[in-house]
Design a protein around this motif. Structure first.
Motif, PDB file in Angstrom:
ATOM      1  N   GLN A  71      25.457  70.433  46.688  1.00 25.13           N
ATOM      2  CA  GLN A  71      24.114  69.871  46.534  1.00 25.13           C
ATOM      3  C   GLN A  71      23.172  70.889  45.886  1.00 25.13           C
ATOM      4  OE1 GLN A  71      21.766  69.138  50.130  1.00 25.13           O
ATOM      5  NE2 GLN A  71      21.301  67.093  49.361  1.00 25.13           N
ATOM      6  N   ASN A  72      23.237  72.143  46.350  1.00 21.14           N
ATOM      7  CA  ASN A  72      22.425  73.200  45.745  1.00 21.14           C
ATOM      8  C   ASN A  72      22.795  73.412  44.284  1.00 21.14           C
ATOM      9  OD1 ASN A  72      20.539  75.161  47.504  1.00 21.14           O
ATOM     10  ND2 ASN A  72      22.041  74.172  48.835  1.00 21.14           N
ATOM     11  N   LEU A  73      24.096  73.336  43.987  1.00 22.87           N
ATOM     12  CA  LEU A  73      24.544  73.490  42.602  1.00 22.87           C
ATOM     13  C   LEU A  73      23.972  72.376  41.728  1.00 22.87           C
ATOM     14  CD1 LEU A  73      26.372  75.126  40.654  1.00 22.87           C
ATOM     15  CD2 LEU A  73      28.212  73.523  41.214  1.00 22.87           C
ATOM     16  N   GLU A 133      21.655  72.521  38.428  1.00 27.07           N
ATOM     17  CA  GLU A 133      22.026  71.885  37.164  1.00 27.07           C
ATOM     18  C   GLU A 133      20.911  70.989  36.632  1.00 27.07           C
ATOM     19  OE1 GLU A 133      24.331  73.328  35.998  1.00 27.07           O
ATOM     20  OE2 GLU A 133      26.283  73.103  36.944  1.00 27.07           O
ATOM     21  N   VAL A 134      20.287  70.220  37.531  1.00 23.32           N
ATOM     22  CA  VAL A 134      19.165  69.362  37.108  1.00 23.32           C
ATOM     23  C   VAL A 134      18.023  70.225  36.572  1.00 23.32           C
ATOM     24  CG1 VAL A 134      17.343  67.833  37.960  1.00 23.32           C
ATOM     25  CG2 VAL A 134      19.710  67.427  38.633  1.00 23.32           C
ATOM     26  N   SER A 135      17.725  71.306  37.281  1.00 21.83           N
ATOM     27  CA  SER A 135      16.629  72.198  36.878  1.00 21.83           C
ATOM     28  C   SER A 135      16.957  72.899  35.561  1.00 21.83           C
ATOM     29  CB  SER A 135      16.386  73.232  37.981  1.00 21.83           C
ATOM     30  OG  SER A 135      16.143  72.619  39.222  1.00 21.83           O
ATOM     31  N   TYR A 153      12.480  82.845  31.558  1.00 20.16           N
ATOM     32  CA  TYR A 153      12.505  83.150  32.994  1.00 20.16           C
ATOM     33  C   TYR A 153      13.347  82.129  33.757  1.00 20.16           C
ATOM     34  CZ  TYR A 153      11.028  83.420  37.858  1.00 20.16           C
ATOM     35  OH  TYR A 153      11.043  83.501  39.226  1.00 20.16           O
ATOM     36  N   PHE A 154      13.108  80.855  33.499  1.00 17.13           N
ATOM     37  CA  PHE A 154      13.829  79.819  34.249  1.00 17.13           C
ATOM     38  C   PHE A 154      15.288  79.704  33.824  1.00 17.13           C
ATOM     39  CE2 PHE A 154       9.473  78.288  35.222  1.00 17.13           C
ATOM     40  CZ  PHE A 154       9.604  78.278  36.606  1.00 17.13           C
ATOM     41  N   ILE A 155      15.585  80.000  32.563  1.00 15.40           N
ATOM     42  CA  ILE A 155      16.998  80.031  32.134  1.00 15.40           C
ATOM     43  C   ILE A 155      17.748  81.111  32.902  1.00 15.40           C
ATOM     44  CG2 ILE A 155      18.532  80.657  30.218  1.00 15.40           C
ATOM     45  CD1 ILE A 155      16.548  79.226  28.350  1.00 15.40           C
ATOM     46  N   LEU A 156      17.134  82.287  33.024  1.00 13.86           N
ATOM     47  CA  LEU A 156      17.751  83.375  33.783  1.00 13.86           C
ATOM     48  C   LEU A 156      17.851  83.027  35.259  1.00 13.86           C
ATOM     49  CD1 LEU A 156      15.922  86.398  32.094  1.00 13.86           C
ATOM     50  CD2 LEU A 156      18.370  85.909  31.938  1.00 13.86           C
ATOM     51  N   LEU A 198      27.344  71.602  28.619  1.00 15.53           N
ATOM     52  CA  LEU A 198      28.577  71.001  29.120  1.00 15.53           C
ATOM     53  C   LEU A 198      28.763  71.178  30.619  1.00 15.53           C
ATOM     54  CD1 LEU A 198      31.233  71.756  26.336  1.00 15.53           C
ATOM     55  CD2 LEU A 198      30.006  69.642  26.797  1.00 15.53           C
ATOM     56  N   THR A 199      28.462  72.389  31.132  1.00 17.20           N
ATOM     57  CA  THR A 199      28.682  72.630  32.565  1.00 17.20           C
ATOM     58  C   THR A 199      27.852  71.695  33.446  1.00 17.20           C
ATOM     59  OG1 THR A 199      29.175  74.950  32.087  1.00 17.20           O
ATOM     60  CG2 THR A 199      28.730  74.388  34.368  1.00 17.20           C
ATOM     61  N   PRO A 200      26.542  71.545  33.208  1.00 19.10           N
ATOM     62  CA  PRO A 200      25.769  70.592  34.025  1.00 19.10           C
ATOM     63  C   PRO A 200      26.264  69.151  33.891  1.00 19.10           C
ATOM     64  CG  PRO A 200      24.293  72.077  32.878  1.00 19.10           C
ATOM     65  CD  PRO A 200      25.658  72.291  32.294  1.00 19.10           C
TER      66      PRO A 200
END
Length: 314
Positions: free
Chosen positions: A64-66, A70-72, A102-105, A281-283
């Motif tokens: 769920q956290n993952l 992914e959504v973020s 910042y958010f990508i990192l 692809l991963t998300p």
């Protein structure tokens, strides 16, 4: 003089796939579909686990956290990427670029640590099944998740602040789809040697080392699975771990190639494709990898569907 020039750089131009104008519309359509499917798939996982108390165990709470990550991650990257693909000259302010970096990192790094925590959870469950309830307690779960988020919030703050403390005094065209550290750093007109040492060391410690530890844990898991007397147990364990390992390899492999590459190691177009592998692809694949091959998630969906149908008939 550098400070004087730096004041003129108030925005960057994201070039995207401008070398292939004839493909822009097609790529836009494909990326839009991927974005919508990614959002829908991960939101379904978040809702399913939230609404089913039987799934409130570490394995699914990690998942769920993952999915939240992914959504973020997708929300930070995809809208801007779609703008880049739909306009001839896509610009982003320096402040906007720093926020996106910042958010990508933050989300990319948090995903690294969550995947590591999920590997540890599977290792404990399969290799030490009798001690698993005492190994993966609620407190341990909360600490692992909290550490994943807080540690990367700190790393992202330090790295983004450092990058944007450099002067940008020349060209302002970022030959990329979004504000990732390597392409932005190419526009800096100052000595970045110390930062590059920090970035390389950090990548090795924070990305490569966890990846190696995850692979080693799966070697142990594989040995434990092969010793299982039950064929059904082996198949279930293999299914769970194979899906996790697929996600881990895709995410870490492309991230390592992106951040540990030599400056002139790949062409700009190759770098874009490698970045897309772990940001796009991963998300998209994680909901498919973790859900379609998971019987408990399927049963949870069926229960929710039946509950919804009953409420409608009543």
């Amino acid at each position: 003089m550098k400070k004087q020039n730096q004041s003129f750089v108030v925005e960057f131009i994201l070039l995207g796939f401008s070398n292939f104008p004839e493909l822009q519309e097609l790529i836009f359509g494909v990326f839009l579909v991927i974005y919508l499917v990614t959002l829908m798939g991960n939101v379904v996982i978040i809702a399913t686990i939230s609404l089913n108390h039987s799934l409130h165990v570490p394995m699914y709470l990690f998942l769920q956290n993952l999915s939240v990550v992914e959504v973020s991650f997708s929300a930070v990257i995809m809208p801007e990427m779609l703008v880049v693909l739909s306009t001839e000259k896509a610009t982003i302010s320096v402040a906007g670029c720093s926020v996106q970096m910042y958010f990508i990192l933050l989300f990319g790094g948090t995903e690294c640590f969550l995947l590591g925590a999920m590997a540890y959870d599977r290792f404990a469950a399969i290799c030490h099944p009798l001690n698993y309830p005492t190994i993966m307690t609620k407190i341990v779960f909360v600490r692992l998740v909290t550490f994943s988020w807080i540690s990367w919030a700190i790393v992202a703050t330090v790295q983004t602040t450092w990058v944007f403390s450099f002067p940008f005094c020349g060209p302002n065209e970022i030959n990329h789809l979004f504000c990732e550290t390597p392409p932005v750093l190419e526009l800096v007109c100052a000595d970045t040697f110390l930062f590059e040492i920090y970035a390389f060391t950090g990548t090795v410690l924070i990305i490569l080392v966890p990846f190696v530890l995850i692979l080693l844990s799966y070697v142990r898991i594989l040995v434990a699975i092969l010793k299982m007397p039950s064929t059904t147990g082996r198949q279930k364990a293999f299914s769970t771990c194979a899906s996790h390992l697929t996600s881990v390899t895709l995410f870490f492999g492309t991230a390592i190639m992106t951040y540990l590459q030599p400056k002139s190691g790949y062409s700009p177009e190759t770098k874009k494709l490698m970045s897309l592998a772990y940001t796009l692809l991963t998300p998209l694949l994680n909901p498919l990898i973790y859900s379609l091959r998971n019987n408990e998630m399927k049963r949870a969906w069926m229960k929710l569907w039946q509950r919804k149908m009953v409420s409608h008939t009543v």
